[in-house]
Design a protein around this motif. Structure first.
Motif, mmCIF file in Angstrom:
data_model
loop_
_atom_site.group_PDB
_atom_site.id
_atom_site.type_symbol
_atom_site.label_atom_id
_atom_site.label_comp_id
_atom_site.label_asym_id
_atom_site.label_seq_id
_atom_site.Cartn_x
_atom_site.Cartn_y
_atom_site.Cartn_z
ATOM 1 N N ALA A 1 8.450 3.033 9.761
ATOM 2 C CA ALA A 1 8.366 1.594 9.458
ATOM 3 C C ALA A 1 7.099 0.995 10.060
ATOM 4 O O ALA A 1 6.421 0.173 9.415
ATOM 5 C CB ALA A 1 9.591 0.867 9.994
ATOM 6 N N GLU A 2 6.735 1.375 11.274
ATOM 7 C CA GLU A 2 5.520 0.862 11.917
ATOM 8 C C GLU A 2 4.263 1.356 11.175
ATOM 9 O O GLU A 2 3.297 0.606 11.016
ATOM 10 C CB GLU A 2 5.468 1.299 13.379
ATOM 11 N N THR A 3 4.304 2.579 10.736
ATOM 12 C CA THR A 3 3.167 3.132 9.988
ATOM 13 C C THR A 3 2.992 2.393 8.664
ATOM 14 O O THR A 3 1.879 2.001 8.303
ATOM 15 C CB THR A 3 3.374 4.637 9.736
ATOM 16 N N ILE A 4 4.099 2.176 7.946
ATOM 17 C CA ILE A 4 4.021 1.460 6.667
ATOM 18 C C ILE A 4 3.554 0.024 6.893
ATOM 19 O O ILE A 4 2.702 -0.489 6.146
ATOM 20 C CB ILE A 4 5.378 1.503 5.939
ATOM 21 N N THR A 5 4.065 -0.640 7.926
ATOM 22 C CA THR A 5 3.652 -2.015 8.238
ATOM 23 C C THR A 5 2.162 -2.066 8.552
ATOM 24 O O THR A 5 1.438 -2.947 8.064
ATOM 25 C CB THR A 5 4.466 -2.562 9.421
ATOM 26 N N TYR B 1 -0.714 -4.148 6.393
ATOM 27 C CA TYR B 1 -1.703 -5.050 7.005
ATOM 28 C C TYR B 1 -3.134 -4.545 6.739
ATOM 29 O O TYR B 1 -4.050 -5.331 6.507
ATOM 30 C CB TYR B 1 -1.478 -5.170 8.512
ATOM 31 N N GLY B 2 -3.293 -3.258 6.772
ATOM 32 C CA GLY B 2 -4.610 -2.669 6.543
ATOM 33 C C GLY B 2 -5.127 -2.881 5.137
ATOM 34 O O GLY B 2 -6.340 -2.973 4.924
ATOM 35 N N VAL B 3 -4.233 -2.971 4.159
ATOM 36 C CA VAL B 3 -4.656 -3.206 2.774
ATOM 37 C C VAL B 3 -5.391 -4.541 2.676
ATOM 38 O O VAL B 3 -6.408 -4.658 1.989
ATOM 39 C CB VAL B 3 -3.441 -3.158 1.813
ATOM 40 N N GLY B 4 -4.888 -5.564 3.376
ATOM 41 C CA GLY B 4 -5.575 -6.860 3.389
ATOM 42 C C GLY B 4 -6.989 -6.728 3.927
ATOM 43 O O GLY B 4 -7.940 -7.294 3.371
ATOM 44 N N GLY B 5 -7.132 -5.960 4.985
ATOM 45 C CA GLY B 5 -8.463 -5.730 5.548
ATOM 46 C C GLY B 5 -9.358 -4.958 4.589
ATOM 47 O O GLY B 5 -10.551 -5.248 4.456
#
Length: 126
Positions: free
Chosen positions: A38-42, A46-50
């Motif tokens: 779950a932390e990896t997917i989260t 967030y990284g996709v936005g970056g």
């Protein structure tokens, strides 16, 4: 300028975003291996936005660079055009001065002067 290259910019933005997302994916899976799923997917979400921001910024910076380069080229062309016009004016002025000098000399000597004025000559430029 963007409108001239929409497809190329779309492909470039997808390629840039995909590269950043791939790096994030590798980093989250291979380097940070203590996170839960779950932390990896989260982190990836967030990284996709970056990744999208990096893509937009990169293309915007490229577009600004291209606009500035285009304006500089236009200024150089206009400067060269102005210089060419100035040279043409100077050449015409010189021709008129020489013609007037020949005419005055002929009048002074009482000779007939029937040489056409520079504006009446056929220069061959059409």
């Amino acid at each position: 300028m963007f409108r001239d290259h929409e497809a190329q910019y779309l492909i470039a933005s997808v390629a840039i975003a995909s590269g950043v997302i791939g790096w994030l994916l590798w980093h989250e899976i291979a380097v940070i291996d203590t996170d839960s799923l779950a932390e990896t997917i989260t982190a990836l979400v967030y990284g996709v936005g970056g990744a999208i921001a990096v893509s937009i910024f990169t293309l915007a910076a490229w577009e600004v660079t291209m606009v500035i380069a285009k304006r500089l080229r236009e200024r150089e062309r206009e400067k060269a055009h102005q210089e060419g016009r100035q040279e043409g004016r100077q050449e015409e002025y010189t021709q008129w001065q020489a013609w007037l000098e020949r005419m005055r000399e002929a009048q002074k000597e009482g000779r007939e002067f029937n040489e056409p004025a520079p504006s009446e000559r056929d220069t061959g430029q059409r």
